[in-house]
Design a protein around this motif. Sequence first.
Motif, PDB file in Angstrom:
ATOM      1  N   SER A  13      44.061  39.326  49.984  1.00 15.97           N
ATOM      2  CA  SER A  13      42.696  39.994  50.284  1.00 15.97           C
ATOM      3  C   SER A  13      41.616  38.956  49.672  1.00 15.97           C
ATOM      4  CB  SER A  13      42.470  41.240  49.774  1.00 15.97           C
ATOM      5  OG  SER A  13      42.727  41.442  48.330  1.00 15.97           O
ATOM      6  N   SER A  14      40.365  39.155  50.168  1.00 16.81           N
ATOM      7  CA  SER A  14      39.300  38.320  49.616  1.00 16.81           C
ATOM      8  C   SER A  14      39.201  38.662  48.076  1.00 16.81           C
ATOM      9  CB  SER A  14      37.972  38.617  50.294  1.00 16.81           C
ATOM     10  OG  SER A  14      38.238  37.869  51.676  1.00 16.81           O
ATOM     11  N   GLU A  15      39.372  39.840  47.772  1.00 19.63           N
ATOM     12  CA  GLU A  15      39.248  40.447  46.424  1.00 19.63           C
ATOM     13  C   GLU A  15      40.270  39.890  45.483  1.00 19.63           C
ATOM     14  OE1 GLU A  15      37.291  43.056  49.117  1.00 19.63           O
ATOM     15  OE2 GLU A  15      39.295  42.588  48.989  1.00 19.63           O
ATOM     16  N   PHE A  16      41.517  39.697  45.900  1.00 24.03           N
ATOM     17  CA  PHE A  16      42.557  39.064  45.316  1.00 24.03           C
ATOM     18  C   PHE A  16      42.413  37.619  44.871  1.00 24.03           C
ATOM     19  CE2 PHE A  16      46.598  36.781  44.915  1.00 24.03           C
ATOM     20  CZ  PHE A  16      47.347  37.392  44.036  1.00 24.03           C
ATOM     21  N   SER A  18      39.497  36.119  45.222  1.00 23.20           N
ATOM     22  CA  SER A  18      38.361  35.829  44.135  1.00 23.20           C
ATOM     23  C   SER A  18      38.639  36.151  42.730  1.00 23.20           C
ATOM     24  CB  SER A  18      37.047  37.027  44.646  1.00 23.20           C
ATOM     25  OG  SER A  18      36.600  36.378  45.891  1.00 23.20           O
ATOM     26  N   ALA A  19      39.300  37.363  42.696  1.00 24.78           N
ATOM     27  CA  ALA A  19      39.671  37.498  41.210  1.00 24.78           C
ATOM     28  C   ALA A  19      40.513  36.149  40.609  1.00 24.78           C
ATOM     29  CB  ALA A  19      40.643  38.878  41.090  1.00 24.78           C
ATOM     30  N   ASP A  22      37.944  33.510  40.069  1.00 25.41           N
ATOM     31  CA  ASP A  22      37.055  33.741  39.017  1.00 25.41           C
ATOM     32  C   ASP A  22      37.550  33.610  37.739  1.00 25.41           C
ATOM     33  OD1 ASP A  22      35.144  34.236  41.028  1.00 25.41           O
ATOM     34  OD2 ASP A  22      35.292  36.271  40.872  1.00 25.41           O
ATOM     35  N   ALA A  97      42.899  41.167  35.527  1.00 31.00           N
ATOM     36  CA  ALA A  97      42.653  41.674  36.830  1.00 31.00           C
ATOM     37  C   ALA A  97      43.799  42.134  37.613  1.00 31.00           C
ATOM     38  CB  ALA A  97      41.888  39.936  37.587  1.00 31.00           C
TER      39      ALA A  97
END
Length: 126
Positions: A13-16, A18-19, A22, A97
């Motif tokens: 996922s984009s969230e994975f 990005s985490a 970041d 995360a």
Amino acid sequence: MPLITLTVRKPKSSEFKSAVLDAIHSALVTSGVPDTDKFQRVLELDADDFRYDSHYPDLSSARTDDFVLVEILWSAGRSVKVKKKLLEDLMQKLTLAGLQPENVMVCFKETTWENWSFGGGRLIHT
């Protein structure tokens, strides 16, 4: 200027992504990299195109499909102490995360300044 390459297995996922990115950037900033110095790329590959041993060399738990390979290409000259501190900070941030540290492999690659052109074909150190 670190150039970060994050390699993961599809699908993520984009969230994975990005985490992870970041956390990497935050650890780099803590180690002295300017906050605005962000150059990152993600390679998201099929399982056939991203193979790895689940236990090498002596992991306490097996790697999963959430395994991430982090390549940090940066200028030469950072000490082992700086790299160890960066890794410690990165593992803490990735754990927060939700990523298991045993699922993270980091490879530092160093190059000298005369091998960087940040734009326009100009070398900043000659």
